[in-house]
Design a protein around this motif. Structure first.
Motif, mmCIF file in Angstrom:
data_model
loop_
_atom_site.group_PDB
_atom_site.id
_atom_site.type_symbol
_atom_site.label_atom_id
_atom_site.label_comp_id
_atom_site.label_asym_id
_atom_site.label_seq_id
_atom_site.Cartn_x
_atom_site.Cartn_y
_atom_site.Cartn_z
ATOM 1 N N HIS A 15 0.686 -1.169 -0.039
ATOM 2 C CA HIS A 15 -0.024 0.038 -0.179
ATOM 3 C C HIS A 15 0.942 1.116 0.028
ATOM 4 N N LEU A 16 0.737 2.314 -1.107
ATOM 5 C CA LEU A 16 1.225 3.176 -1.008
ATOM 6 C C LEU A 16 0.590 4.583 -1.075
ATOM 7 N N ALA A 17 0.565 5.455 -0.330
ATOM 8 C CA ALA A 17 -0.346 6.742 -0.205
ATOM 9 C C ALA A 17 0.331 7.900 0.552
ATOM 10 N N PRO A 18 -0.219 8.950 0.234
ATOM 11 C CA PRO A 18 0.089 10.217 1.025
ATOM 12 C C PRO A 18 -0.320 10.190 2.556
ATOM 13 N N LYS A 19 0.481 10.931 3.366
ATOM 14 C CA LYS A 19 0.019 10.820 4.963
ATOM 15 C C LYS A 19 0.298 12.352 5.154
ATOM 16 N N MET A 20 -0.583 12.645 6.066
ATOM 17 C CA MET A 20 -0.416 14.107 6.995
ATOM 18 C C MET A 20 -0.470 13.940 8.205
ATOM 19 N N GLY A 21 0.534 14.395 9.132
ATOM 20 C CA GLY A 21 0.541 14.569 10.404
ATOM 21 C C GLY A 21 0.257 15.993 11.053
ATOM 22 N N VAL A 22 -0.336 16.297 11.933
ATOM 23 C CA VAL A 22 -0.809 17.383 12.615
ATOM 24 C C VAL A 22 -0.209 17.557 13.911
ATOM 25 N N TYR A 23 0.497 18.772 14.392
ATOM 26 C CA TYR A 23 0.983 19.098 15.609
ATOM 27 C C TYR A 23 0.381 20.346 16.115
ATOM 28 N N PHE A 24 0.075 20.345 17.065
ATOM 29 C CA PHE A 24 -0.538 21.696 17.800
ATOM 30 C C PHE A 24 0.448 21.963 19.137
ATOM 31 N N ASN A 25 0.470 23.463 19.082
ATOM 32 C CA ASN A 25 0.735 24.122 20.203
ATOM 33 C C ASN A 25 2.006 24.113 20.945
ATOM 34 N N ASP A 26 3.045 23.827 19.759
ATOM 35 C CA ASP A 26 4.575 24.262 20.342
ATOM 36 C C ASP A 26 5.052 25.515 20.258
ATOM 37 N N PRO A 27 5.772 26.104 21.124
ATOM 38 C CA PRO A 27 5.988 27.509 21.337
ATOM 39 C C PRO A 27 6.486 27.984 19.869
ATOM 40 N N SER A 28 7.209 27.128 18.942
ATOM 41 C CA SER A 28 7.710 27.810 17.951
ATOM 42 C C SER A 28 6.384 27.998 16.720
ATOM 43 N N ALA A 81 1.503 27.452 16.887
ATOM 44 C CA ALA A 81 0.562 26.944 17.368
ATOM 45 C C ALA A 81 0.125 25.763 16.354
ATOM 46 N N PHE A 82 0.612 25.672 15.175
ATOM 47 C CA PHE A 82 0.432 24.490 14.342
ATOM 48 C C PHE A 82 1.406 24.112 13.127
ATOM 49 N N HIS A 83 1.666 22.885 13.194
ATOM 50 C CA HIS A 83 2.667 22.583 12.383
ATOM 51 C C HIS A 83 2.238 21.230 11.570
ATOM 52 N N TYR A 84 2.608 20.851 10.571
ATOM 53 C CA TYR A 84 2.257 19.545 9.762
ATOM 54 C C TYR A 84 3.125 19.116 9.142
ATOM 55 N N ASP A 85 3.189 17.732 8.596
ATOM 56 C CA ASP A 85 3.958 16.994 8.154
ATOM 57 C C ASP A 85 3.308 16.212 6.908
ATOM 58 N N ILE A 86 3.741 16.275 5.856
ATOM 59 C CA ILE A 86 3.429 15.613 4.635
ATOM 60 C C ILE A 86 4.324 14.615 4.232
ATOM 61 N N MET A 87 3.950 13.360 3.968
ATOM 62 C CA MET A 87 4.837 12.288 3.473
ATOM 63 C C MET A 87 4.270 11.395 2.537
ATOM 64 N N ALA A 88 5.074 10.434 2.017
ATOM 65 C CA ALA A 88 4.446 9.245 1.194
ATOM 66 C C ALA A 88 4.946 8.152 2.170
ATOM 67 N N GLU A 89 4.053 7.330 2.401
ATOM 68 C CA GLU A 89 3.980 5.992 3.180
ATOM 69 C C GLU A 89 3.908 4.787 2.562
ATOM 70 N N ALA A 90 4.813 3.925 2.227
ATOM 71 C CA ALA A 90 4.668 2.742 1.967
ATOM 72 C C ALA A 90 4.431 1.539 2.687
ATOM 73 N N THR A 91 3.727 0.652 2.717
ATOM 74 C CA THR A 91 3.608 -0.396 3.758
ATOM 75 C C THR A 91 3.535 -1.653 3.111
ATOM 76 N N TYR A 92 4.028 -2.690 3.530
ATOM 77 C CA TYR A 92 4.225 -4.233 2.972
ATOM 78 C C TYR A 92 3.800 -5.057 4.022
ATOM 79 N N LYS A 93 2.889 -6.029 3.719
ATOM 80 C CA LYS A 93 2.630 -6.965 4.902
ATOM 81 C C LYS A 93 2.715 -8.367 4.180
ATOM 82 N N ARG A 94 3.445 -9.427 4.747
ATOM 83 C CA ARG A 94 3.615 -10.479 4.052
ATOM 84 C C ARG A 94 3.510 -11.748 4.836
ATOM 85 N N ARG A 95 2.587 -12.752 4.490
ATOM 86 C CA ARG A 95 2.575 -13.832 5.187
ATOM 87 C C ARG A 95 3.749 -14.826 5.103
ATOM 88 N N LEU A 96 4.419 -15.317 6.070
ATOM 89 C CA LEU A 96 5.742 -16.121 5.911
ATOM 90 C C LEU A 96 5.371 -17.321 6.313
#
Length: 932
Positions: A408-421, A423-438
């Motif tokens: 699975h490959l999709a864009p993701k976004m993280g949101v962070y509040f209330n840091d002194p630098s 009040a609102f920060h964010y992080d946009i990334m691409a995340e790939a996940t791989y799950k396999r039965r062994l």
């Protein structure tokens, strides 16, 4: 026609149901989640409010104050902007409105944190005429004195309302009031107009010195779904070419028949498919990656099997699994009746007579091995670019197969509040996940992320925590923009018995930690509403680069969790043990699952971490707390989906009370399918028949719980027993003599204890006296929650006794106002002025609780040695010099008297017994309340 509709309950500017600034006694409709923003000069208010229970409304708000900088030092918090504060408010409905009696509620504002807006308000609201309601109330805190409000909703404009109020807020005491517009605001009248259109609402108001606005959206969480399932694939109906059913001999001679059935199931999102014939029984082991209800998934599997099963098949068994671990076995004994039920020819009651459901794997259904079949099904893996998908991502690339291998490959976004630098920060990334039965129950789970854009690089402040930086350095990890390996883990899942599951894990758990560990879960079968698990993990902190580097910090966490399902979809969880920063303590979680599947809850953690750095203080160390939500995407999509989106909000990112991100929590994996199987008859929307959609088994009704008949009966029995007790006067006389004798010894006993204060045994005795009442109360709660009928009733009586004993002890404390032992050794001096009478010495709450909680068990099970345990613990309060001998004696007598009284009055559990009725055909609650 002028008064032909009821007034609409609307939120005020702080999120609570009310008027403009003032609250009303109303709470929102059960399960309503409201989100809004209001501007009320000088305050900007981002708020949310949820009616957690029919009588409890919880609100949270994020208030910014114009004209006040968040930080005085521009080098430290120059990017933060205006001053901002968080507040949590609660409102409890004490009395529901009736014909002559108003609705009465009590609210507590800003109950945690800085408490800049704290207050306590009592309100009464009554609908005087259709469409016209009025409220009067009294406030102590930010609201000072009497206040009131009116709302009028005319029948000819049912979406519009006029509101008026008397605003009793004391704005002069608001934070920074001298620097802001709040200095110009005073108590007085305010008027406004409201408009409600579906889920959306808007209020515009004119107050004495300015205007305000409040916009919001109301989301009813107790609806079954928000979006109709217009894109849901139809169940299997044979296709254009109906398959020919083989004989049993043909089935055994060729695996093609099983492969055809497996292919048909795989096309319907079934995974880990195992098929076999055991004599004349067709057995299928499978799970489904998309269908959210277990009963409906099993129904589709059985419907499909009827097209392919050998002609001699007399029974079908479906072992529903999660990660190849059996959750429940569905047995269908009468295939003609099964077929008629799916075709709508017989009703559900007749069909249930031919069905049996057992937890785990039925002992008659042997485990299946279909490696050849699985290998064939892995052929052909599709890669799709989707804009509408069951994962809920706007864009994604996916690849999966019937063995539950998935990319699975999709864009993701993280949101962070209330840091002194900022009040609102964010992080946009691409995340790939791989799950396999062994292998059997053995899975590889991995995740790789690449940063696309973030504003977290602006965070410069280092952590000020004095504890190991297990979470407070998170910004250092987020600032790294290069690709990172966030998870690389091997999990082995095992089933040790039908009710015991286990997991062993090793690898990279999460962004900050790697290690090895495991979990064991005991999840009882039908008619049990609890589960318990133990998770132990040996962990090494990773470095910030996100690959295979490490920091020096290592730890072992060990946490035991008890999960208990209460009425109204409420689940209480208690976790106890060692947390990430090597702090020991307890984490409490309380959540409610609404009819839509949305779950909302909060957690509070108390440990010995002693986090005294800001926001904690040496006098009041910080304890980790927050809110969490999980949203099933099937309620938002046009087709069914098992994907659940989860997020949490915490006031601060601190190191105390933290847990590692679980690599595959067994309770989280199994709780939803177990809940489906335990609900009603366990079949859910099995047949997907149009004529059954209104059945409670298919569409559960709105949750309700009315404990009042049972409570009233217990109160009546207790009252009658009190009146029938002839020994009250003699008992009071003996108690007076005992306390007077103890009082005569107060001074000499305290002097002896004072001389041995440094003795290690005496110190430990004092600690025992402090902790033992908590242990007996907790054990009483466990007996009530987990015991059989007799033990559960005794545990409830013990809890009631403890509560009544505490109430009586507190009244005596307030009346007597006795000082605790001190250097002057004067036993009967009063407390100095200014000290709370509720904290006075006579009587001992600890002693009262101890005897109140052990007495019902000692009486019921004839175990008099329990009184010795209580006496030993009570004497610990003397050893610690927290109480005089007479305090402890009086508390013990009070606790014993209450425990004995309530045990005698309520020991006959059959008079108000609540049973969970479980048969192969139904699961329900039966209340046995005799009518007198």
């Amino acid at each position: 026609m002028l008064f032909a509709c009821g007034a609409l309950a609307q939120p005020s500017l702080n999120g609570q149901i009310g008027y403009i600034n003032m609250p009303s006694a109303r709470v929102g409709e059960d399960g309503t989640l409201s989100l809004g923003y209001g501007y009320d000069k000088p305050y900007g208010i981002l708020w949310t409010s949820t009616t957690i229970l029919p009588w409890l409304e919880v609100s949270g708000r994020y208030v910014s104050i114009s004209g006040v900088p968040g930080f005085a030092d521009p080098q430290y918090g120059g990017g933060y902007g205006r001053y901002k504060d968080k507040a949590i408010d609660t409102k409890f409905r004490l009395w529901e409105e009736s014909r002559w009696v108003p609705e009465v509620s009590l609210s507590f504002t800003d109950i945690q944190g800085t408490r800049l807006w704290k207050g306590t308000d009592l309100m009464a609201t009554k609908q005087l005429l259709p469409g016209l309601e009025t409220t009067v109330g009294y406030g102590s805190g930010r609201i000072q004195g009497m206040f009131g409000g009116l709302r009028y909703t005319p029948s000819f404009l049912p979406n519009w309302s006029l509101v008026a109020e008397y605003d009793a807020n004391d704005y002069s005491k608001d934070p920074f009031s001298s620097q802001t517009f709040a200095a110009q605001r005073q108590k007085g009248p305010a008027v406004g107009i409201e408009y409600q259109w579906g889920w959306l609402g808007l209020q515009v108001a004119r107050q004495r010195t300015h205007s305000s606005i409040n916009a919001h959206i109301d989301i009813p969480l107790n609806v079954k779904e928000f979006v109709p399932k217009i894109q849901e694939p139809a169940y299997f109906s044979g296709g254009p070419d109906l398959p020919t059913r083989p004989t049993l001999a043909q089935w055994k001679d060729s695996s093609d028949h099983a492969r055809q059935l497996a292919t048909a199931l795989s096309n319907q999102d079934f995974k880990n498919i195992r098929i076999g014939m055991q004599r004349d029984t067709l057995v299928m082991e499978l799970s489904n990656s998309r269908i959210s209800n277990v009963g409906r998934a099993v129904g589709r599997a059985v419907r499909t099997a009827l097209y392919f099963a050998p002609l001699e098949t007399r029974e079908i068994k479906v072992v529903y699994t999660e990660l190849e671990q059996p959750v429940a076995t569905y047995s269908f004994y009468d295939l003609p009746t099964l077929n008629d039920y799916l075709l709508g020819k017989v009703n559900r009651e007749r069909f249930l007579q031919t069905v049996n459901i057992k937890p785990g794997r039925d002992e008659e259904a042997q485990p299946l091995d279909s490696r050849t079949l699985a290998k064939a099904l892995r052929e052909g893996i599709n890669v799709n670019l989707l804009t509408n998908n069951q994962e809920g991502d706007m864009v994604q690339v996916t690849s999966d197969d019937s063995e539950d291998n998935r990319f699975h490959l999709a864009p993701k976004m993280g949101v962070y509040f209330n840091d002194p630098s900022g009040a609102f920060h964010y992080d946009i990334m691409a995340e790939a996940t791989y799950k396999r039965r062994l292998g059997k129950g053995l899975y590889l789970d991995s995740a790789l992320s690449a940063d696309l854009y973030n504003t977290i690089t602006a965070v410069k402040q280092p952590s000020n925590s004095l504890l190991p930086h297990v979470r407070s350095d998170i910004a250092d990890y987020k600032r790294v923009k290069s690709p990172k390996l966030n998870r690389l883990l091997v999990n082995q899942y095992l089933t040790l018995s039908p009710e015991v599951y286990a997991r062993a894990s090793a690898g990279i758990y999460e962004e900050m930690f790697r290690g090895a560990g495991g979990q064991i879960l005991y999840y009882p079968g039908f008619n049990k509403n609890w589960a318990v698990d133990l998770a132990v993990d040996a962990l090494q902190q990773r470095d910030v680069n996100g690959w295979f580097g490490k920091r020096d910090y290592q730890t072992v966490t060990a946490i035991t969790s008890l999960h208990y399902q209460l009425p109204m979809g409420v689940t209480a969880t208690v976790r106890a043990g060692r947390f990430l920063a090597k702090d020991d303590g307890v984490r409490f979680e309380l959540s409610r699952r609404f009819r839509s599947g949305v779950e909302a809850g909060f957690w509070y953690t108390k440990t010995n971490g002693n986090d005294i750095t800001s926001p904690g203080t040496p006098e009041k160390p910080y304890n980790d707390k927050g809110l969490f939500f999980s949203i099933p995407l099937n309620s938002l999509l046009t087709f069914d989906s098992r994907t659940i989106g989860s997020f949490s909000l915490s006031p601060w990112t601190r190191d105390v009370g933290q847990m590692v991100m679980t690599p595959g929590d067994l309770y989280d994996i199994l709780s939803n399918p177990k809940r489906d199987i335990h609900a009603y008859d366990g079949l859910g929307n099995f047949a997907e028949r149009a004529d059954e959609q209104n059945l409670p088994q298919v569409t559960p009704p709105l949750p309700s719980y009315t404990p009042w008949p049972m409570i009233r009966l217990r109160l009546e029995d207790s009252g009658n027993q009190w009146l029938d007790m002839d020994s009250k006067a003699a008992g009071l006389g003996l108690a007076t003599v005992a306390v007077a004798t103890a009082a005569a010894l107060d001074k000499s006993v305290d002097r002896s204890v004072k001389e041995h204060q440094q003795n290690k045994l005496v110190k430990n005795w004092g600690k025992l006296g402090k902790d033992l009442p908590i242990a007996t109360a907790a054990l009483s709660g466990l007996a009530f929650a987990l015991g059989d009928d007799r033990l559960s009733n005794t545990g409830l009586i013990a809890l009631e006794s403890g509560a009544v004993a505490i109430a009586g002890s507190e009244m005596l404390k307030f009346a007597v106002n006795r000082a605790r032992p001190g250097d002057d050794n004067a036993p009967w001096r009063s407390q100095p002025a200014g000290q709370s009478r509720w904290q006075s010495s006579f009587t001992s709450n600890h002693s009262a609780i101890l005897f109140a909680t052990v007495t019902p068990f000692a009486k019921e099970y004839d175990q008099p040695w329990l009184y010795g345990v209580a006496a030993l613990g009570a004497a610990g309060r003397i050893a610690s010099r927290d109480h005089w001998l007479s305090d402890v004696t009086a508390g013990g007598i009070l606790g014993y008297a209450v425990g004995n009284w309530l045990w005698q009055s309520q020991r006959d559990n059959s008079r108000y017994q609540s049973n969970l009725v479980v048969t192969p055909k139904q699961v329900g609650v039966q209340l046995n309340v005799p009518i007198q």
